[in-house]
Scaffold this active site. Structure first.
Site, PDB file in Angstrom:
ATOM      1  N   TYR A   1      37.728  56.672  59.559  1.00  0.00           N
ATOM      2  CA  TYR A   1      38.832  57.263  58.789  1.00  0.00           C
ATOM      3  C   TYR A   1      38.678  56.980  57.295  1.00  0.00           C
ATOM      4  O   TYR A   1      38.791  57.883  56.456  1.00  0.00           O
ATOM      5  CB  TYR A   1      40.149  56.673  59.315  1.00  0.00           C
ATOM      6  CG  TYR A   1      41.400  57.243  58.711  1.00  0.00           C
ATOM      7  CD1 TYR A   1      41.881  58.491  59.106  1.00  0.00           C
ATOM      8  CD2 TYR A   1      42.125  56.520  57.764  1.00  0.00           C
ATOM      9  CE1 TYR A   1      43.046  59.005  58.561  1.00  0.00           C
ATOM     10  CE2 TYR A   1      43.294  57.028  57.214  1.00  0.00           C
ATOM     11  CZ  TYR A   1      43.750  58.264  57.619  1.00  0.00           C
ATOM     12  OH  TYR A   1      44.910  58.773  57.073  1.00  0.00           O
TER      13      TYR A   1
ATOM     14  N   SER B   1      43.764  58.703  51.518  1.00  0.00           N
ATOM     15  CA  SER B   1      44.512  57.558  52.050  1.00  0.00           C
ATOM     16  C   SER B   1      44.102  56.309  51.291  1.00  0.00           C
ATOM     17  O   SER B   1      42.972  56.206  50.805  1.00  0.00           O
ATOM     18  CB  SER B   1      44.192  57.358  53.533  1.00  0.00           C
ATOM     19  OG  SER B   1      44.639  56.075  53.957  1.00  0.00           O
TER      20      SER B   1
ATOM     21  N   LYS C   1      38.140  59.575  54.191  1.00  0.00           N
ATOM     22  CA  LYS C   1      39.120  59.638  53.112  1.00  0.00           C
ATOM     23  C   LYS C   1      38.494  59.317  51.753  1.00  0.00           C
ATOM     24  O   LYS C   1      38.909  59.848  50.714  1.00  0.00           O
ATOM     25  CB  LYS C   1      40.295  58.707  53.411  1.00  0.00           C
ATOM     26  CG  LYS C   1      41.114  59.144  54.631  1.00  0.00           C
ATOM     27  CD  LYS C   1      41.676  60.551  54.458  1.00  0.00           C
ATOM     28  CE  LYS C   1      42.640  60.959  55.564  1.00  0.00           C
ATOM     29  NZ  LYS C   1      43.199  62.301  55.328  1.00  0.00           N
TER      30      LYS C   1
END
Lengths: 81, 244
Positions: free
Chosen positions: B152, B139, B156
């Site tokens: 997150y 991401s 990633k």
């Protein structure tokens, strides 16, 4: 399966899977130093042994293997143990 | 050339688009899902209706035993996995000061541990056949960072470092390892953020709009194809020019 059979099958695997010269393969030959097999190659060889001999080789035992003879010993012990 | 592909988190969003794309490129596809079997079945039906081959396979990809069982199922039914797409991902957004250990662990487990587990499981077959593609969905958060997404973004970014290392480890065996880093894509995951944020992000992207799942799937399709044979260790950012 006796030791001679294991040796000859292992030799075939080394020649076929890892492209090693048949004449270079001795019981004392070290995979990384003498046969120019890299560390990933040793991992691949152990996978091939598992598939071809139907044995399971735990990671901690796999790490101990440095020579052709030791690989034969391990397979022999797994098959007969 | 038709390959066996496994797409984790393939029932919805970007994963769904990837599964459909790989199938339309001629690959046989295993659609992994965590809980929503109806959604996974829909994807399989759509692939089969279009003349392709696919199965749905349930597994929590952060769980060691579940991943082993999933690979056994896929290998029994379709053959060895040749293209692995690590796509499964969740968010548990919060400011770091409010982010408890559970929100951290859950995200790392599903988004990053899964990549380790699945790549390791797929590698055995890939090494034996001297061919493989591992493609992981990261991401833009993992590259630029994003407030409220420490967990997150860490997962990633971890995927990128992992992939570069593995690319070096197994490149000599004709296995490529790459990453696709989407920007803001219209999915269920981003819908929850509301239109205000979506509009704001769209205005910051050079292309002035959000992305579609199919646009990420196209990048994955490329990396899985023979055209990408000499591409490895790369992160392909598909974000409409958001992070320039």
């Amino acid at each position: 399966m006796d030791r001679t059979e294991i040796e000859s099958k292992l030799t075939d695997l080394l020649v076929d899977e890892l492209g090693i010269e048949r004449d270079d393969i001795t019981q004392e030959a070290k995979f990384e130093e003498d046969l120019d097999v890299d560390s990933l190659g040793v991992v691949e060889l152990l996978m091939a042994l598992e598939d071809n001999f139907g044995v399971k080789i735990p990671d901690e035992e796999a790490e101990q293997i440095t020579t052709v003879g030791e690989a034969v010993d391990l397979v022999e012990a797994k098959l007969n143990g | 050339m038709s390959r066996v592909a496994l797409v984790t988190g393939g029932s919805r969003g970007i994963g769904r688009a990837i599964a459909l794309r790989l199938a339309s490129d001629g690959h046989v596809v295993a659609v992994n899902y965590a809980a929503n079997s109806a959604a996974a079945d829909d994807v399989v039906e759509e692939i089969v209706a279009a003349g392709g081959t696919a199965i749905a396979v349930q597994a929590d990809v952060g769980d060691t035993d579940a991943v082993s069982a999933m690979f056994e199922t896929v290998e029994d039914r379709l053959g060895k996995v040749e293209v692995l797409v690590n796509n499964a991902g969740i968010t548990r957004d919060d400011l770091l000061m409010r982010m408890g250990p559970e929100a951290w662990d859950e995200v790392i487990e599903t988004n990053l541990r899964s990549v380790y587990l699945c790549s390791r499981a797929a590698m055995r077959g890939m090494l034996r056949s001297r061919w493989g593609r591992i493609i992981s969905v990261s991401s833009i958060s993992g590259i630029s960072g994003n407030p409220g997404q420490a967990n997150y973004a860490a997962s990633k970014a971890g995927i990128i470092g992992f992939s570069k290392s593995i690319a070096r480890e197994i490149g000599s065996r004709n296995i490529t390892v790459n990453v696709v880093a989407p920007g803001f894509i219209e999915t269920d995951m981003t819908e929850g953020l509301g239109t205000e944020i979506a509009d704001e992000v769209a205005s910051r992207a050079a292309l002035g709009r959000l992305g579609r799942p199919e646009e990420i799937a196209a990048a994955v399709g490329y990396l899985a194809s023979d055209d990408a044979a000499y591409v490895t260790g790369q992160t392909l950012v598909v974000d409409g020019g958001l992070a320039l």
